[in-house]
Design an enzyme around this catalytic site. Structure first.
Site, PDB file in Angstrom:
ATOM      1  N   ASP A   9      40.064  34.993  44.020  1.00 24.19           N
ATOM      2  CA  ASP A   9      39.415  33.700  43.970  1.00 24.19           C
ATOM      3  C   ASP A   9      39.137  33.275  45.417  1.00 24.19           C
ATOM      4  OD1 ASP A   9      38.718  31.047  42.818  1.00 24.19           O
ATOM      5  OD2 ASP A   9      40.518  30.429  43.905  1.00 24.19           O
ATOM      6  N   ALA A  10      38.181  32.378  45.598  1.00 23.44           N
ATOM      7  CA  ALA A  10      37.793  31.999  46.964  1.00 23.44           C
ATOM      8  C   ALA A  10      38.454  30.708  47.431  1.00 23.44           C
ATOM      9  CB  ALA A  10      36.271  31.885  47.053  1.00 23.44           C
ATOM     10  N   TYR A  11      38.083  29.595  46.798  1.00 18.48           N
ATOM     11  CA  TYR A  11      38.479  28.278  47.291  1.00 18.48           C
ATOM     12  C   TYR A  11      39.934  27.965  46.942  1.00 18.48           C
ATOM     13  CZ  TYR A  11      33.525  27.856  48.123  1.00 18.48           C
ATOM     14  OH  TYR A  11      32.248  28.080  48.574  1.00 18.48           O
ATOM     15  N   ARG A  45      39.884  18.084  45.178  1.00 19.67           N
ATOM     16  CA  ARG A  45      40.099  19.394  44.568  1.00 19.67           C
ATOM     17  C   ARG A  45      40.383  19.277  43.076  1.00 19.67           C
ATOM     18  NH1 ARG A  45      38.693  24.511  44.101  1.00 19.67           N
ATOM     19  NH2 ARG A  45      40.429  25.969  43.849  1.00 19.67           N
ATOM     20  N   SER A 122      34.338  34.020  42.143  1.00 25.13           N
ATOM     21  CA  SER A 122      34.487  32.583  42.373  1.00 25.13           C
ATOM     22  C   SER A 122      33.563  31.741  41.513  1.00 25.13           C
ATOM     23  CB  SER A 122      34.212  32.289  43.851  1.00 25.13           C
ATOM     24  OG  SER A 122      34.195  30.901  44.121  1.00 25.13           O
ATOM     25  N   ASN A 123      34.001  30.494  41.272  1.00 22.27           N
ATOM     26  CA  ASN A 123      33.133  29.479  40.690  1.00 22.27           C
ATOM     27  C   ASN A 123      32.015  29.073  41.640  1.00 22.27           C
ATOM     28  OD1 ASN A 123      34.358  29.107  38.169  1.00 22.27           O
ATOM     29  ND2 ASN A 123      35.736  27.511  38.907  1.00 22.27           N
TER      30      ASN A 123
END
Length: 230
Positions: A9-11, A45, A122-123
């Site tokens: 995942d990224a964030y 977030r 990622s989203n």
């Protein structure tokens, strides 16, 4: 089965999502933000994630950038700072320049050196992810950056996790999936990936039908886990 592919995942996993508010709060003239930024970062977030879930179940997909801006607007209003248009724009600009967590470059380099394929799932929209990867300087360590925009639904829908097999031709059990979101790691485990929850805040495990296979406080030992398997 041997782990051939490591997907992140990224964030919040590779990139520090609290950095935008933290950096802005340290800038001259941001006195109102100085004491409020931790709560703004948390609310931003949380709403960003909640809005992806609601859009997914309502079949009302939107670009992740729009969802990110909506989450920020909620957070600023909750803090009583929604009237500061320049602050809003500064925070959104900084989101395109999020730094990676300190251990990320060396960890990704070690995975690549081991011969494994490395990717982001990622989203985030492709443009956002491109900006984050370039800003953090980690592009050389990645074989692919996969976005939910290609399937039009947010995680944890299984269509998102299917993108990994479509990209690399892997079986789910060959994939080590790593996320800072417990629900994401759980959803990926239900799909069949081997999963790690990077639980930086020491939160309880979500009560879901599946659970992450492992928890870590940061990403430092991911190459070791990939080597021995889960």
């Amino acid at each position: 089965m041997t782990i051939t592919t490591c997907v992140f995942d990224a964030y919040g996993t590779l990139f520090d999502v609290a950095a935008a508010a933290r950096i802005a709060a340290a800038e001259p003239g941001r006195d109102a933000l100085a004491g409020a930024w931790p709560q703004i970062a948390r609310d931003w977030r949380l709403k960003q994630l909640q809005y992806t879930w609601l859009r997914a179940v309502a079949d009302a997909h939107a670009d992740f950038w729009d969802v990110t801006a909506d989450g920020l607007d909620y957070a600023l209003e909750a803090a009583g700072l929604d009237g500061d248009a320049s602050l809003r724009q500064r925070l959104l600009d900084l989101y395109w320049e999020l730094p990676a967590y300190p251990e990320v470059p060396q960890m990704l380099a070690a995975l690549k050196a081991s011969g494994r394929r490395v990717a982001i799932l990622s989203n985030g929209s492709p443009g956002m992810l491109d900006g984050a990867v370039k800003s953090a300087g980690v592009g050389a360590h990645l074989d692919a950056v996969l976005s939910v925009e290609s399937v039009g639904v947010f995680k944890p829908h299984r269509k998102v996790y299917e993108l990994v097999g479509e990209q690399f031709g892997t079986e789910p059990e060959e994939v080590l999936f790593v996320s800072s979101n417990g629900w994401d790691a759980a959803g990926a485990a239900g799909f069949g990936f081997r999963t790690v929850w990077v639980n930086r805040a020491g939160e309880p495990v979500d009560r879901l039908p599946w659970r992450p296979h492992a928890q870590l406080p940061d990403l430092t030992t991911i190459p070791d886990l990939a080597e021995v398997g889960l």
